[in-house]
Design an enzyme around this catalytic site. Structure first.
Site, PDB file in Angstrom:
ATOM      1  N   VAL A   1       0.868  -1.175   0.000  1.00  0.00           N
ATOM      2  CA  VAL A   1       0.000   0.000   0.000  1.00  0.00           C
ATOM      3  C   VAL A   1       0.910   1.232   0.000  1.00  0.00           C
ATOM      4  O   VAL A   1       1.636   1.479   0.963  1.00  0.00           O
ATOM      5  CB  VAL A   1      -0.941   0.007   1.222  1.00  0.00           C
ATOM      6  CG1 VAL A   1      -1.803   1.267   1.230  1.00  0.00           C
ATOM      7  CG2 VAL A   1      -1.828  -1.245   1.201  1.00  0.00           C
TER       8      VAL A   1
ATOM      9  N   LYS B   1      -5.145   2.996  24.417  1.00  0.00           N
ATOM     10  CA  LYS B   1      -5.490   2.306  23.164  1.00  0.00           C
ATOM     11  C   LYS B   1      -6.949   1.856  23.163  1.00  0.00           C
ATOM     12  O   LYS B   1      -7.575   1.793  22.097  1.00  0.00           O
ATOM     13  CB  LYS B   1      -4.566   1.106  22.950  1.00  0.00           C
ATOM     14  CG  LYS B   1      -3.137   1.469  22.533  1.00  0.00           C
ATOM     15  CD  LYS B   1      -3.108   2.003  21.119  1.00  0.00           C
ATOM     16  CE  LYS B   1      -1.713   2.388  20.667  1.00  0.00           C
ATOM     17  NZ  LYS B   1      -0.883   1.244  20.275  1.00  0.00           N
TER      18      LYS B   1
ATOM     19  N   ARG C   1      -9.664   3.856  21.364  1.00  0.00           N
ATOM     20  CA  ARG C   1      -9.738   3.815  19.903  1.00  0.00           C
ATOM     21  C   ARG C   1     -10.869   2.926  19.389  1.00  0.00           C
ATOM     22  O   ARG C   1     -11.312   3.099  18.261  1.00  0.00           O
ATOM     23  CB  ARG C   1      -8.407   3.326  19.328  1.00  0.00           C
ATOM     24  CG  ARG C   1      -7.249   4.268  19.597  1.00  0.00           C
ATOM     25  CD  ARG C   1      -5.992   3.747  18.955  1.00  0.00           C
ATOM     26  NE  ARG C   1      -4.941   4.754  18.946  1.00  0.00           N
ATOM     27  CZ  ARG C   1      -3.852   4.685  18.210  1.00  0.00           C
ATOM     28  NH1 ARG C   1      -3.674   3.637  17.404  1.00  0.00           N
ATOM     29  NH2 ARG C   1      -2.939   5.627  18.245  1.00  0.00           N
TER      30      ARG C   1
ATOM     31  N   GLU D   1      -4.580  -1.164  13.460  1.00  0.00           N
ATOM     32  CA  GLU D   1      -3.715  -1.454  14.597  1.00  0.00           C
ATOM     33  C   GLU D   1      -4.376  -2.340  15.646  1.00  0.00           C
ATOM     34  O   GLU D   1      -3.811  -2.573  16.707  1.00  0.00           O
ATOM     35  CB  GLU D   1      -3.204  -0.150  15.224  1.00  0.00           C
ATOM     36  CG  GLU D   1      -2.287   0.611  14.277  1.00  0.00           C
ATOM     37  CD  GLU D   1      -1.699   1.875  14.889  1.00  0.00           C
ATOM     38  OE1 GLU D   1      -1.900   2.089  16.100  1.00  0.00           O
ATOM     39  OE2 GLU D   1      -1.040   2.633  14.155  1.00  0.00           O
TER      40      GLU D   1
END
Length: 354
Positions: free
Chosen positions: A57, A180, A183, A253
């Site tokens: 990518v 985290k 998220r 992630e």
């Protein structure tokens, strides 16, 4: 002394390679292939019997993309390139022209507009997954890369180490901390679909993951077996989880780190297994500002978004740490470590009789 010489070269002789010049070079495919040595790549029987698939990518530096492909190139492998739809026209033209010259390199059949921290970054890889599964090449593992990665191993070395995985997957997968968790416990939406404004705004709290899935976090990059990709492509549980992840922040992630922990998946990492950090997984060697100098030597290049852009001072560390790929390199900031790695990989190929 050599570092000193490199600094002088970088200061006085740095010339930027343009995307347009790659389009010119690839307008004559036979000459390009001969000049860059794609027609002179040594392939062992072991490599022929163990093809690797790549999903790349990319969004800038066409020549850097070409150098990356050349460094990992084998006629036995298969390479899918997904360029960002909003990349400049000269870049997209150069990448298409590059792919047209190499029989086992192709452009993804569906192209996304890729925005930072949004699901379309995942979708870009998923598009390549679908194309690679339809390929006639019977690849064994899939590795995803971005345009500023570079290998630290030759193809024959990668094949040897992939065989040792014996069907297991390799990637970072750790239990999330409080920061985290934010998220994926709130809904996020893309605000302003333009090149300049692509921030994500928090809306409300999300429902828990479907099927009682436990979330793990990690990197956007991985080494996954073909059996795992086939399972992903057909599993209703995976489809539900991907759908649930569409309005999370930076889903790349947590998606891969979580999916490999689902009980019973091919190459499963058991949920009871300790955290696998990015320094334990050999997938990608990244130097983060926050961990310098405790986990690794200070960056000798520059930092962008807290990630070290490697300079020549990192070369010995990169080669000796044991990882397969490293990130990030920038040919406009310091092309010398890229050239040194190219030469080092060529030396290693000769050790294997190539």
């Amino acid at each position: 002394m050599e570092v000193e010489k490199a600094l002088i070269i970088k200061k006085n002789q740095l010339v930027e390679d343009t995307d347009e010049s790659l389009s010119v070079a690839t307008s004559n495919c036979p000459l390009f292939i001969q000049t860059r040595g794609y027609d002179d790549v040594c392939v062992s029987e072991e490599e022929k019997d163990f093809p690797i698939a790549y999903s790349l990518v990319v969004h800038k530096y066409a020549w850097m993309v070409e150098r990356l492909i050349k460094a990992i190139y084998s006629p036995a492998n298969i390479y899918c390139i997904h360029y960002d739809e909003k990349s400049p026209a000269p870049f997209k033209s150069a990448i298409k022209s590059l792919a047209s010259c190499l029989p086992n390199v192709f452009i993804a059949s569906k192209i996304e507009y890729v925005y930072y921290a949004s699901f379309n970054r995942v979708q870009a890889d998923l598009n390549c997954f679908s194309d690679l599964l339809r390929s006639e090449v019977k690849w064994k593992y899939l590795i995803n890369l971005c345009g500023q990665d570079f290998p630290l191993r030759t193809n024959i070395e990668l094949v040897s180490e992939l065989k040792e995985l014996n069907g297991t997957n390799m990637l970072e997968t750790i239990r999330p901390n409080k920061y985290k968790k934010q998220r994926f416990t709130h809904n996020y939406e893309l605000v302003g679909k333009s090149v300049l404004k692509k921030q994500l705004a928090r809306k409300k709290k999300k429902s828990p993951p479907p099927h009682g899935i436990e979330i793990f976090v990690g990197s956007a990059y991985f080494v996954l077996s073909q059996d795992f990709i086939v399972y992903m492509n057909s599993s209703a549980v995976v489809k539900d989880f991907l759908k649930w992840s569409e309005d999370t922040f930076s889903p790349d992630e947590h998606i891969w780190a979580t999916l490999v922990r689902i009980p019973g998946v091919p190459g499963e990492v058991p949920r009871s297994h300790p955290d696998i950090t990015d320094l334990v997984s050999k997938t990608r060697l990244v130097k983060w500002f926050g961990y310098e100098p405790h986990l690794y030597p200070p960056c000798s290049g520059i930092h962008i978004h807290e990630v070290c852009i490697y300079s020549l001072g990192e070369l010995r560390w990169l080669l000796n740490y044991g990882h397969w790929f490293a990130n990030k390199f920038d040919p406009n900031m310091d092309p010398i470590p890229i050239q040194c790695l190219e030469e080092k990989l060529e030396e290693r190929r000769k050790l294997f009789g190539c």
